[in-house]
Enzyme design. Sequence first.
Site, PDB file in Angstrom:
ATOM      1  N   ASP A   1       0.817  -1.217   0.000  1.00 34.06           N
ATOM      2  CA  ASP A   1       0.000   0.000   0.000  1.00 34.06           C
ATOM      3  C   ASP A   1       0.850   1.267   0.000  1.00 34.06           C
ATOM      4  O   ASP A   1       1.350   1.683   1.052  1.00 34.06           O
ATOM      5  CB  ASP A   1      -0.908  -0.023   1.240  1.00 34.06           C
ATOM      6  CG  ASP A   1      -1.849   1.163   1.282  1.00 34.06           C
ATOM      7  OD1 ASP A   1      -2.060   1.803   0.230  1.00 34.06           O
ATOM      8  OD2 ASP A   1      -2.377   1.449   2.381  1.00 34.06           O
TER       9      ASP A   1
ATOM     10  N   ASP B   1      -1.594   5.526  -5.328  1.00 37.42           N
ATOM     11  CA  ASP B   1      -1.888   4.600  -4.247  1.00 37.42           C
ATOM     12  C   ASP B   1      -2.173   3.180  -4.740  1.00 37.42           C
ATOM     13  O   ASP B   1      -3.284   2.888  -5.188  1.00 37.42           O
ATOM     14  CB  ASP B   1      -3.098   5.161  -3.476  1.00 37.42           C
ATOM     15  CG  ASP B   1      -3.479   4.298  -2.286  1.00 37.42           C
ATOM     16  OD1 ASP B   1      -2.772   3.324  -1.984  1.00 37.42           O
ATOM     17  OD2 ASP B   1      -4.506   4.621  -1.664  1.00 37.42           O
TER      18      ASP B   1
END
Length: 471
Positions: free
Chosen positions: A105, A297
């Site tokens: 992440d 992201d």
Amino acid sequence: MLSTISLTLTVLLSISSDAFAAPRSSFALPGQSIPLVRRSQHQKNATEWGIWAKNERENLMAKYGAAPQKRSSGTNLITNQNADSSFFGSVAIGTPAVAFDVILDTGSSDLWVADNSCQTGCNRVATYDVTTSSTFKNLSQPFSIQYGSGEAAGSLGQDVVQIAGFSVANQTFGAVNAVSSGLLNTPVSGLIGLAWQSIASSGATPLWETLANSGKWDQPLMAFQLTRFINATSPQALEPGGTFTMGSVNQSLYTGTIDYQNIPDTPSYWILPMTSMTVQGNSVSIPTGSASYSAIDTGTTLVGGPSSAIQSIFAQIPGSAPGTGSWQGYYTYPCSTQVNVAISFGGPSWSVSPADFQLTQLSQTQCVGAFFELSTGGNAPSWIVGDTFLKNVYSVFRYNPPSVGFAALSPTALAMNGVNAAPPTATIGSAAATVTATGASVNGNGASGLHSFNMPTVVLSVVLGSFLAMV
Ligand SMILES: *[C@@H]1O[C@H](CO)[C@@H](O)[C@H](O)[C@H]1NC(C)=O
Ligand SMILES: *[C@@H]1O[C@H](CO)[C@@H](O)[C@H](O)[C@H]1NC(C)=O
Ligand SMILES: *[C@@H]1O[C@H](CO)[C@@H](O)[C@H](O)[C@H]1NC(C)=O
Ligand SMILES: *[C@@H]1O[C@H](CO)[C@@H](O)[C@H](O)[C@H]1NC(C)=O
Ligand SMILES: *[C@@H]1O[C@H](CO)[C@@H](O)[C@H](O)[C@H]1NC(C)=O
């Protein structure tokens, strides 16, 4: 500080060396002056001095613990879960090391795994039994983090953590015992945050930053190639997801040059200003200034942005309409339309394939688009640019200078899309380099307060074309 000490040692030992004289000079050390005598039985020429200097430096560095750095890079094979809903890799924690699947992440900065006391949200999830690790240290501080898709909470600990052939001792992480339902989907046990320390809920130095800062990497960067299965004919729940590389780029996975754009302000998320967007070749109006800030992201499935911009996108698509019910904030459009969106972050314009734009089919004729309206709060960026975009580029997250780079995917990378195969097994690799985390300024319960923002990890569960869990 370290270089001052080793310079001093070099000088002192050169003086006392009886094999060679030091270079012509006399050194004034504090409180004393030592005349240096040059020996004349053998006058070294430049080549010999060069050999001498190299040996001298390496011997001293070996002796005093600053051995010349052996740099390296490593790869972690990714798994693509539920037709591009999430992409996970593996870490190994503790002594002896136990491997766990974790979401990779770039939109957050904490590492956490479910521990074996986890009662909530850990059904059928592999958990970490800290009592089996001889190196685990309980920091006895609470830990919690909030994402767009839920929350994880527990306590902070430290242990050895390995990833992509690197090992970090004393890494602070969350041992989590309560997780929002739907956040962890078997076999995923946690998440590794790959953004910057300033937004870490724990306050701890993220593992990647310790490695980047250690000088152990060939290059101070991390890179992703993510596969596409959203339009595959029969995607399995787990498919090969591409590659995550620490310490170098993999030149067989991209073509042309990598276009780097610096991230603005103090690094927090991996932010790039979005400078332009086209839909079906037509420019659409998007916000400017800090309202153009986009978090790049890997932990978010789709692309979320300001309502006005999302409306402008769908205004270019005849037959589109705002979604209703659980699709509020999304738009539907005719499945027969191939939607071509292209985005620039100051450099080249990067195309999102129509396949990634088409999230799912809702009815005989209508599909849902992968760009949705998002309102962020606090210091969170206005756009969250997730895998819908990132599957279309080779993406590079560079520590120094802090920047994000994109390049075109190579034919080798593209050939992995939609090809059913066994997902990779945990690829920890034997530790090529070992580093100890330092400066882990633990703030306890998120003293920065950033953890209360709506963090951008959206984990969607796509099963049979419908969303089971979505926040
Ligand atoms: C330096 O000395 C070595 C022999 O000791 C000789 O082989 C070399 O050619 C010399 N180099 C120069 C630049 O004079
Ligand atoms: C760490 O210690 C605290 C008590 O200080 C306890 O509540 C917590 O469960 C421990 N964490 C682990 C992972 O054992
Ligand atoms: C770091 O971890 C090692 C064991 O892996 C331990 O011996 C050492 O005390 C730890 N250091 C700190 C500062 O916690
Ligand atoms: C680069 O990627 C290719 C294709 O996935 C792979 O075969 C190769 O091993 C990778 N190289 C490194 C150094 O990881
Ligand atoms: C999926 O989409 C990609 C990108 O648009 C395309 O190249 C590929 O042919 C599509 N695959 C299938 C099975 O339709």
